[in-house]
Design a protein around this motif. Structure first.
Motif, PDB file in Angstrom:
ATOM      1  N   ALA A  49     -51.593  -0.959 -27.017  1.00  0.00           N
ATOM      2  CA  ALA A  49     -51.669  -2.392 -27.330  1.00  0.00           C
ATOM      3  C   ALA A  49     -52.595  -2.585 -28.520  1.00  0.00           C
ATOM      4  O   ALA A  49     -53.480  -1.766 -28.764  1.00  0.00           O
ATOM      5  CB  ALA A  49     -52.185  -3.183 -26.131  1.00  0.00           C
ATOM      6  N   THR A  57     -51.527 -10.429 -30.613  1.00  0.00           N
ATOM      7  CA  THR A  57     -51.468  -9.267 -29.724  1.00  0.00           C
ATOM      8  C   THR A  57     -50.079  -8.640 -29.737  1.00  0.00           C
ATOM      9  O   THR A  57     -49.073  -9.331 -29.940  1.00  0.00           O
ATOM     10  CB  THR A  57     -51.841  -9.650 -28.290  1.00  0.00           C
ATOM     11  N   HIS A  58     -50.060  -7.345 -29.494  1.00  0.00           N
ATOM     12  CA  HIS A  58     -48.801  -6.596 -29.478  1.00  0.00           C
ATOM     13  C   HIS A  58     -48.910  -5.512 -28.421  1.00  0.00           C
ATOM     14  O   HIS A  58     -50.002  -4.983 -28.182  1.00  0.00           O
ATOM     15  CB  HIS A  58     -48.531  -5.980 -30.852  1.00  0.00           C
ATOM     16  N   TYR A  59     -47.766  -5.184 -27.808  1.00  0.00           N
ATOM     17  CA  TYR A  59     -47.775  -4.230 -26.721  1.00  0.00           C
ATOM     18  C   TYR A  59     -46.649  -3.209 -26.866  1.00  0.00           C
ATOM     19  O   TYR A  59     -45.566  -3.527 -27.359  1.00  0.00           O
ATOM     20  CB  TYR A  59     -47.599  -4.950 -25.380  1.00  0.00           C
ATOM     21  N   GLU A  61     -43.637  -1.187 -25.277  1.00  0.00           N
ATOM     22  CA  GLU A  61     -42.639  -1.686 -24.328  1.00  0.00           C
ATOM     23  C   GLU A  61     -42.941  -1.267 -22.896  1.00  0.00           C
ATOM     24  O   GLU A  61     -42.699  -2.036 -21.960  1.00  0.00           O
ATOM     25  CB  GLU A  61     -41.252  -1.178 -24.737  1.00  0.00           C
ATOM     26  N   LYS A  64     -45.679  -3.682 -21.471  1.00  0.00           N
ATOM     27  CA  LYS A  64     -45.511  -5.134 -21.636  1.00  0.00           C
ATOM     28  C   LYS A  64     -45.282  -5.792 -20.277  1.00  0.00           C
ATOM     29  O   LYS A  64     -44.484  -5.320 -19.472  1.00  0.00           O
ATOM     30  CB  LYS A  64     -44.346  -5.399 -22.590  1.00  0.00           C
ATOM     31  N   GLY A  65     -46.011  -6.885 -20.043  1.00  0.00           N
ATOM     32  CA  GLY A  65     -45.903  -7.584 -18.772  1.00  0.00           C
ATOM     33  C   GLY A  65     -46.857  -7.074 -17.711  1.00  0.00           C
ATOM     34  O   GLY A  65     -47.059  -7.727 -16.681  1.00  0.00           O
ATOM     35  N   ARG A  66     -47.439  -5.896 -17.939  1.00  0.00           N
ATOM     36  CA  ARG A  66     -48.400  -5.329 -16.978  1.00  0.00           C
ATOM     37  C   ARG A  66     -49.811  -5.274 -17.553  1.00  0.00           C
ATOM     38  O   ARG A  66     -50.787  -5.440 -16.827  1.00  0.00           O
ATOM     39  CB  ARG A  66     -47.974  -3.918 -16.568  1.00  0.00           C
ATOM     40  N   THR A  68     -52.741  -6.505 -20.474  1.00  0.00           N
ATOM     41  CA  THR A  68     -53.134  -7.604 -21.341  1.00  0.00           C
ATOM     42  C   THR A  68     -54.350  -7.206 -22.149  1.00  0.00           C
ATOM     43  O   THR A  68     -55.378  -6.799 -21.587  1.00  0.00           O
ATOM     44  CB  THR A  68     -53.457  -8.863 -20.522  1.00  0.00           C
TER      45      THR A  68
END
Length: 114
Positions: A49, A57-59, A61, A64-66, A68
């Protein structure tokens, strides 16, 4: 120069959560971008991330969603929820300065048991 120190790693069961911290010191006002990376045993380091100077912010794949990413001027965080055994790795933070220098912390171990 910039110094980075990570903390917050540990052992957690699958489905659990951990919060990593990365404290920066030195020329922190020269930092443009910060990020979290991880390295699994026997594998190359992978980006997890990133956070820009103005808060973008960027994550990856697979987190992502888990996960932060957040932080203020001096400290970067990585909140990790719904952890999986595949998230087991050494997590490191990095900082890229306005003069294109990259700094790394020493890393913190995260182990997720099944």
């Amino acid at each position: 120069q910039v110094q980075l120190v990570e903390s917050g790693g540990g052992l957690v069961q699958a489905g659990g959560s951990l919060r990593l911290s990365c404290a920066a010191s030195g020329r922190i006002n020269s930092i443009n971008n910060r990020g979290w990376y991880r390295q699994k045993p026997g594998k190359e380091r992978e980006w997890v991330a990133g956070m820009g100077r103005h808060g973008s912010t960027h994550y990856a794949e697979n987190v992502k969603g888990r996960f932060t990413i957040s932080g203020d001027e001096s400290t970067l965080y990585l909140q990790m929820n719904s952890l999986k055994p595949d998230d087991t790795a050494t997590y490191s933070c990095s900082a890229l300065t306005s003069s294109f220098e990259t700094y790394w912390g020493q890393g913190t171990q995260v182990t997720v048991s099944s």
